[in-house]
Design a protein around this motif. Structure first.
Motif, PDB file in Angstrom:
ATOM      1  N   HIS A 183       1.692  -0.096  -2.467  1.00 19.73           N
ATOM      2  CA  HIS A 183       2.296   1.074  -1.826  1.00 19.73           C
ATOM      3  C   HIS A 183       1.311   2.232  -1.743  1.00 19.73           C
ATOM      4  O   HIS A 183       1.450   3.117  -0.924  1.00 19.73           O
ATOM      5  CB  HIS A 183       3.561   1.489  -2.576  1.00 19.73           C
ATOM      6  CG  HIS A 183       4.538   0.363  -2.707  1.00 19.73           C
ATOM      7  ND1 HIS A 183       5.248  -0.149  -1.638  1.00 19.73           N
ATOM      8  CD2 HIS A 183       4.882  -0.393  -3.773  1.00 19.73           C
ATOM      9  CE1 HIS A 183       6.003  -1.145  -2.047  1.00 19.73           C
ATOM     10  NE2 HIS A 183       5.806  -1.317  -3.339  1.00 19.73           N
ATOM     11  N   GLU A 184       0.308   2.215  -2.619  1.00 20.05           N
ATOM     12  CA  GLU A 184      -0.723   3.254  -2.583  1.00 20.05           C
ATOM     13  C   GLU A 184      -2.037   2.701  -2.044  1.00 20.05           C
ATOM     14  O   GLU A 184      -2.899   3.455  -1.632  1.00 20.05           O
ATOM     15  CB  GLU A 184      -0.952   3.827  -3.982  1.00 20.05           C
ATOM     16  CG  GLU A 184       0.245   4.592  -4.511  1.00 20.05           C
ATOM     17  CD  GLU A 184      -0.017   5.158  -5.889  1.00 20.05           C
ATOM     18  OE1 GLU A 184      -1.164   5.098  -6.378  1.00 20.05           O
ATOM     19  OE2 GLU A 184       0.937   5.684  -6.487  1.00 20.05           O
ATOM     20  N   GLY A 185      -2.206   1.373  -2.101  1.00 17.92           N
ATOM     21  CA  GLY A 185      -3.411   0.742  -1.586  1.00 17.92           C
ATOM     22  C   GLY A 185      -4.667   1.037  -2.376  1.00 17.92           C
ATOM     23  O   GLY A 185      -5.763   0.912  -1.879  1.00 17.92           O
ATOM     24  N   LYS A 186      -4.502   1.446  -3.631  1.00 20.21           N
ATOM     25  CA  LYS A 186      -5.658   1.783  -4.459  1.00 20.21           C
ATOM     26  C   LYS A 186      -6.203   0.545  -5.154  1.00 20.21           C
ATOM     27  O   LYS A 186      -5.600  -0.523  -5.138  1.00 20.21           O
ATOM     28  CB  LYS A 186      -5.262   2.825  -5.502  1.00 20.21           C
ATOM     29  CG  LYS A 186      -4.906   4.168  -4.893  1.00 20.21           C
ATOM     30  CD  LYS A 186      -4.608   5.179  -5.967  1.00 20.21           C
ATOM     31  CE  LYS A 186      -4.281   6.531  -5.344  1.00 20.21           C
ATOM     32  NZ  LYS A 186      -3.923   7.524  -6.334  1.00 20.21           N
ATOM     33  N   GLU A 187      -7.350   0.712  -5.797  1.00 19.65           N
ATOM     34  CA  GLU A 187      -7.954  -0.357  -6.579  1.00 19.65           C
ATOM     35  C   GLU A 187      -6.985  -0.827  -7.649  1.00 19.65           C
ATOM     36  O   GLU A 187      -6.118  -0.087  -8.088  1.00 19.65           O
ATOM     37  CB  GLU A 187      -9.239   0.142  -7.245  1.00 19.65           C
ATOM     38  CG  GLU A 187     -10.353   0.444  -6.275  1.00 19.65           C
ATOM     39  CD  GLU A 187     -10.898  -0.802  -5.595  1.00 19.65           C
ATOM     40  OE1 GLU A 187     -11.072  -1.818  -6.272  1.00 19.65           O
ATOM     41  OE2 GLU A 187     -11.132  -0.735  -4.379  1.00 19.65           O
ATOM     42  N   ALA A 188      -7.176  -2.054  -8.079  1.00 22.12           N
ATOM     43  CA  ALA A 188      -6.334  -2.607  -9.126  1.00 22.12           C
ATOM     44  C   ALA A 188      -6.607  -1.917 -10.457  1.00 22.12           C
ATOM     45  O   ALA A 188      -7.725  -1.514 -10.743  1.00 22.12           O
ATOM     46  CB  ALA A 188      -6.571  -4.107  -9.245  1.00 22.12           C
TER      47      ALA A 188
END
Length: 73
Positions: A31-36
């Motif tokens: 939902h944020e598309g950030k790094e794991a």
């Protein structure tokens, strides 16, 4: 009044055996598309029986069981 759900779904969750006393976790929030986000769960055996910030024996046991059932341990 509507009951609010507290469940977060759609996460990308991976876990793997690092060594005999460490399970690594990787969690990505799509939902944020950030790094794991990467963390680990350790058994107290890794620290000569001492409780540390990442030692969670019950959670370690349960996650290890899932890995074993799937032939990944």
């Amino acid at each position: 009044m509507t009951k609010e759900t507290k469940t977060l779904s759609g996460l990308n969750f991976n876990m793997w055996k690092q060594d005999e006393n460490t399970i690594h976790l990787s969690i990505k929030n799509p939902h944020e598309g950030k790094e794991a986000w990467l963390t680990s769960i350790e058994h107290t055996d890794k620290h000569n029986g001492e409780q540390r910030a990442r030692t969670h024996n019950n959670l370690f046991r349960d996650l290890k069981s899932i890995l074993e059932q799937n032939g990944k341990w």
